[in-house]
Design an enzyme around this catalytic site. Structure first.
Site, mmCIF file in Angstrom:
data_model
loop_
_atom_site.group_PDB
_atom_site.id
_atom_site.type_symbol
_atom_site.label_atom_id
_atom_site.label_comp_id
_atom_site.label_asym_id
_atom_site.label_seq_id
_atom_site.Cartn_x
_atom_site.Cartn_y
_atom_site.Cartn_z
ATOM 1 N N THR A 1 -15.419 29.194 -40.171
ATOM 2 C CA THR A 1 -16.080 28.992 -38.884
ATOM 3 C C THR A 1 -17.364 28.218 -39.133
ATOM 4 O O THR A 1 -18.112 28.535 -40.066
ATOM 5 C CB THR A 1 -16.410 30.338 -38.200
ATOM 6 O OG1 THR A 1 -17.229 31.125 -39.070
ATOM 7 C CG2 THR A 1 -15.138 31.108 -37.867
ATOM 8 N N SER B 1 -7.107 1.607 -50.450
ATOM 9 C CA SER B 1 -8.302 0.816 -50.727
ATOM 10 C C SER B 1 -7.944 -0.461 -51.460
ATOM 11 O O SER B 1 -7.020 -0.490 -52.284
ATOM 12 C CB SER B 1 -9.298 1.629 -51.554
ATOM 13 O OG SER B 1 -10.405 0.839 -51.939
ATOM 14 N N SER B 2 -8.702 -1.509 -51.159
ATOM 15 C CA SER B 2 -8.536 -2.778 -51.878
ATOM 16 C C SER B 2 -9.413 -2.827 -53.119
ATOM 17 O O SER B 2 -9.342 -3.779 -53.893
ATOM 18 C CB SER B 2 -8.885 -3.947 -50.951
ATOM 19 O OG SER B 2 -10.239 -3.853 -50.537
ATOM 20 N N ASN C 1 0.791 -1.221 0.000
ATOM 21 C CA ASN C 1 0.000 0.000 0.000
ATOM 22 C C ASN C 1 0.825 1.273 0.000
ATOM 23 O O ASN C 1 0.276 2.359 -0.215
ATOM 24 C CB ASN C 1 -0.946 -0.008 1.198
ATOM 25 C CG ASN C 1 -1.842 -1.220 1.199
ATOM 26 O OD1 ASN C 1 -1.960 -1.913 0.184
ATOM 27 N ND2 ASN C 1 -2.448 -1.516 2.335
#
Length: 473
Positions: free
Chosen positions: A189, A320-321, A144
């Site tokens: 903004t 990407s595949s 502790n």
């Protein structure tokens, strides 16, 4: 004892421990009990080094007080030195997440250090009649006070590493701010066109945000220096010599190089996890702003044809595949995910700190796991973002110029000359006709060409100016 195993005993009985293992029966039982995260404490070398530092300080203090013979002290110190130098980390096998308020981690450290010290003394592992993991290595200690002290030291080291990584990222953004200082672009903004700024100004904000968070992190490091070593079980110091705590503190300060101090009330310090909550809050703040920055980078680089397309992130891998030629913003995306994890870790730490009862918090192991994971991933994320993304960012000046010239928001710069009502009308007409602010203002005769050129100069658009623009026809 056999060639492959040795017999060790605890209050539950005897167990066979692998003969070559530096850990012992307490560690073995904990390893069997806590097959939880798959992340052993060996995954956190800073915590192991911190544990060995605490054990070394304790041995030095107890020997100085005449409680630990010099030969045992020397053997323990030699073992602590080995572990602090990176040896035997693979012997810390207990899962980071465990019941018992960290007792299994403390026992794991006691046994590894004890068996290594026995080797230094010329004995075999497990010959605890010569040196005992609890009687000697754990003398005047409790989990502790050992565990939270070690966690604070490990956290301090983690803060230093994160600060170094944040400085690498801050410097990378600062270099880009300088590189892009002359490139005028449109500010936004609420994702709508706003007034002009430079790309350098945009990137400088990311550097400043990091600098501010680094200051907050340094402040939190001051808080984590307060330890409860010497508190033993609940803060009363039972089983420790009255002079143990200050002597152990002095030794630990020398060993770690950290300006540690004892908590003024060890009973309070033993049960309180508020410092970890505060530090986790700082990490969440860092994660929030890092994630916001990565959102910006993904937006600004979106496209390349149908998005903002104002900057280019360095291509890191095929995206990407199924879609040939696609490249994704994978580095900002991974940092976003780190941030999400830090948010969750902060919630875990909050609940764990709140859940303690009376004189001890039993849930510090999950605080340790969550906090150290946040530190590690943020540190790696900052370095990855700097080296694999920010350093390679380039601008698209043509695209920046196009958005400025076509912007309806440019009319804001003309408010001081033509007034808000006229400016609103000009903006509406330009938008409806698909033309530019310049064309509408000149067609209406609201300003001379010379005055309009002056009002729309880049240096005029990106900073305050004291004089009211002249040049009404």
């Amino acid at each position: 004892m056999t060639n492959t195993h040795r017999t060790e005993a605890d209050l539950l009985g005897e167990r066979q421990v692998p003969a070559d293992a530096y850990y012992g029966v307490h560690t073995l039982r904990a390893w069997e009990n806590f097959q939880i995260s798959g992340t052993p404490i060996s995954s956190w070398p800073e915590l192991i080094v911190a544990l060995a530092s605490v054990k070394q300080a304790a041995a030095e203090a107890n020997a100085e007080l005449g409680l630990l013979p010099a030969n045992l002290r020397d053997a323990i110190l030699a073992a602590c030195h080995d572990v602090r130098e990176g040896m035997l980390h693979d012997q810390f096998i207990v899962d980071t997440i465990q019941g018992g308020a960290g007792t299994s981690t403390n026992m794991n450290a006691n046994e590894v250090l004890c068996n290594r010290a026995l080797e230094h003394m010329g004995h075999r592992k497990g010959e605890y009649r010569f040196l005992h993991p609890i009687e000697h290595v754990n003398m005047a200690q409790s989990t502790n006070d050992v565990y939270p002290t070690a966690l604070r030291i490990a956290t301090y080291f983690a803060i230093e590493r994160l600060l170094e990584a944040m400085e690498v990222l801050r410097a990378a953004f600062d270099r880009k701010a300088t590189e892009f200082a002359g490139l005028l672009k449109l500010g936004r903004t609420q994702l709508q066109d706003a007034v002009p700024m430079t790309l350098g100004q945009e990137f400088s904000t990311y550097a400043v945000m990091l600098e501010e968070d680094m200051a907050r992190l340094r402040e939190s490091a001051l808080l984590i220096r307060e330890i409860n070593l010497g508190a033993t079980a609940i803060g009363t110091g039972i089983t420790a010599h009255p002079d143990y705590a200050p002597k152990a503190l002095a030794a630990l300060r020398r060993i770690t190089g950290i300006d540690l101090c004892l908590a003024p009330n060890l009973v309070e310090a033993t049960q309180d996890c508020g410092a970890f909550v505060q530090i986790s809050g700082v990490l969440k703040r860092i994660a929030v702003k890092l994630s916001k920055t990565c959102n910006d980078l993904r937006l600004l680089s979106s496209g390349p044809r149908a998005g903002f397309g104002e900057i280019n992130l360095p291509p890191m891998q095929a995206g990407s595949s199924i879609m040939p030629g696609k490249v994704n913003p994978v580095i900002p995306e991974v940092v976003n995910q780190i941030a999400f994890e830090v948010f969750g870790n902060d919630t875990t730490i909050t609940f764990a700190a709140e859940a303690g009862q009376l004189q001890l918090n039993a849930f510090e192991p999950v605080i340790a796991a969550s906090l150290l994971r946040s530190f590690r991933h943020l540190t790696n994320g900052c370095l990855t973002l700097a080296r694999k993304c920010v350093d390679g960012i380039t601008a698209n000046p043509e695209r920046l110029r196009e958005t400025i010239e076509r912007s309806i928001a440019l009319v804001t710069a003309l408010n001081p000359v033509i007034g808000y009502k006229n400016a609103t009308s000009v903006a509406a007409e330009a938008h409806a006709r698909g033309t530019t602010i310049r064309e509408v203002v000149l067609a209406r005769g609201l300003m001379t060409a010379e005055a309009l050129d002056e009002a729309l100069r880049p240096e005029t658009l990106i900073r305050p100016r004291a004089d009211k623009l002249a040049g009404k026809p």
